[in-house]
Design a protein around this motif. Structure first.
Motif, PDB file in Angstrom:
ATOM      1  N   GLN A 123       0.952  -1.090  -0.030  1.00  0.00           N
ATOM      2  CA  GLN A 123       0.101  -0.022   0.004  1.00  0.00           C
ATOM      3  C   GLN A 123       0.795   1.297   0.030  1.00  0.00           C
ATOM      4  N   TRP A 142      -8.979  -0.182   6.988  1.00  0.00           N
ATOM      5  CA  TRP A 142      -9.726   0.343   5.888  1.00  0.00           C
ATOM      6  C   TRP A 142      -9.939  -1.106   5.051  1.00  0.00           C
ATOM      7  N   LEU A 143      -8.846  -1.462   4.613  1.00  0.00           N
ATOM      8  CA  LEU A 143      -8.793  -2.690   3.579  1.00  0.00           C
ATOM      9  C   LEU A 143      -9.391  -3.901   4.280  1.00  0.00           C
ATOM     10  N   ARG A 184     -12.935  -3.745   4.108  1.00  0.00           N
ATOM     11  CA  ARG A 184     -13.527  -3.758   2.952  1.00  0.00           C
ATOM     12  C   ARG A 184     -13.551  -5.385   2.311  1.00  0.00           C
ATOM     13  N   ASP A 225     -10.472  -6.886   1.514  1.00  0.00           N
ATOM     14  CA  ASP A 225      -9.480  -7.186   0.806  1.00  0.00           C
ATOM     15  C   ASP A 225      -8.030  -7.844   1.765  1.00  0.00           C
ATOM     16  N   TYR A 226      -8.208  -7.687   2.914  1.00  0.00           N
ATOM     17  CA  TYR A 226      -7.375  -8.151   3.900  1.00  0.00           C
ATOM     18  C   TYR A 226      -7.749  -9.410   4.706  1.00  0.00           C
TER      19      TYR A 226
END
Length: 361
Positions: free
Chosen positions: A43, A203-204, A207, A209-210
């Motif tokens: 990131q 945040w990821l 969402r 993503d992680y």
């Protein structure tokens, strides 16, 4: 005009500081061959795409330096009458400026600024190229290349970071002496960059993503670094204040005096309370929170700690820039009348470009 220029300088320095901290963290990752930080390093490689845009946004300040330099940097005009800011004589007659003129001149200011942005842009492009290329072919040579560029890049960024913050901010009060200024800014950059990192991680994760990637070890590790640089900032800042207070030399103490009492009547001013907020907000509050393992791995708490640290870094920059604007009595404008709305709009506006660049990458 001076208020607008100062606010733009604060906004620029805030986001440049975060970007430099991110760039340094990428290089530190490669130097130590770290494993845990790989997820956030990817990131950070998107974040450092912003340097060309930050360089473009700095152009108005270079225009100020060449057209109306005394709005921010009085030393750029040797004919400037220091009586306008509570002094006497002109800059050109000032022995302190004469001794520093080889460094404090407009040509060096411009050249150092342009060179630094090009250096940061070049280094960022190397790490992004290596990372994206390794995604495509998996070749180990890209890791080796990143390590080599990190070995050269860390001292280069350290030197350019120090020169730029001295020219951009510290030189607004060029009489002041400080050998810790670059280290102070470095500490702030790292703290703000780590804060951005933890916010992006959460945040990821939220969402999706992680999911299955981010674990408590990642949060604990970045939380430990946030704690370490909190202590480091306190060590640097307190040591400088204590040594200047203890030595009691007018050439050094005036910088703190104008941020505590009015020069005209000796009464406490609003900046004194800003300084107290920095003491507790920059150190005690995050220090005691980050001591706790439970808080460091809490996905509800740690991002807000990061947001708060970044906010206090911004206040710290205001504390360094705004009081440099003085009236004929040598008093700075009160904190609440120092153009906070302009600072807010500058930070939000430049921040919009910053996050647009990140999301675009």
């Amino acid at each position: 005009p001076a208020t607008v220029a100062s606010s733009w300088l604060i906004g620029q320095t805030f986001w440049i500081g975060i970007s430099l901290g991110v760039l340094l963290l990428v290089m530190i990752h490669h130097i130590f061959d770290a494993g845990w930080s790989t997820v956030i390093r990817r990131q950070f490689e998107h974040v450092i795409a912003v340097f060309p845009w930050l360089g473009l946004l700095f152009v108005p300040l270079l225009v100020v330096a060449w057209t109306e330099p005394t709005l921010l940097w009085k030393w750029m005009d040797p004919a400037f009458n220091l009586a306008q800011v509570g002094g006497h004589g002109t800059v050109g007659e000032d022995p302190l400026w004469v001794k520093k003129a080889a460094f404090l001149n407009r040509d060096f200011f411009t050249g150092a600024t342009i060179f630094s942005f090009l250096a940061w842009w070049f280094l960022a492009s190397r790490f992004r190229r290596n990372s994206f290329a390794q995604d495509a072919d998996g070749d180990l040579k890209w890791t080796t290349s990143s390590r080599k560029w990190s070995a050269a890049g860390i001292p280069l960024v350290a030197i350019t970071l120090t020169i730029c913050i001295i020219l951009w901010v510290k030189s607004m009060e060029y009489h002041w002496f400080s050998t810790m200024y670059g280290v102070w800014f470095f500490a702030g950059c790292m703290r703000a960059a780590l804060s951005l990192g933890v916010v992006l991680m959460i945040w990821l994760y939220a969402r999706g993503d992680y999911k299955g990637i981010l674990n408590n070890n990642h949060l604990h590790s970045i939380g430990q670094l946030m704690l370490a640089f909190t202590v480091f900032w306190a060590y640097v800042t307190f040591s400088q204040y204590f040594l200047i207070w203890n030595a009691n030399i007018p050439e050094e103490t005036f910088w703190y005096n104008v941020r505590e009492i009015n020069n005209s009547d000796g009464q406490p001013n609003q900046w004194k309370w800003v300084g107290m907020f920095l003491l507790f907000g920059h150190f005690f509050f995050p220090f005691f929170l980050l001591l706790s393992y439970r808080f460091k791995v809490s996905k509800n708490i740690i991002p807000w700690v990061g947001v708060f640290i970044a906010f206090v870094f911004l206040v710290d920059l205001c504390y360094n820039v705004m009081p440099a604007k003085k009236n004929a009595l040598g008093d700075p404008a009160p904190f609440l009348q120092s153009g906070l709305i302009w600072t807010l709009t500058a930070v939000v506006g430049i921040g919009g470009i910053f996050f647009w660049s990140y999301l675009r990458s």
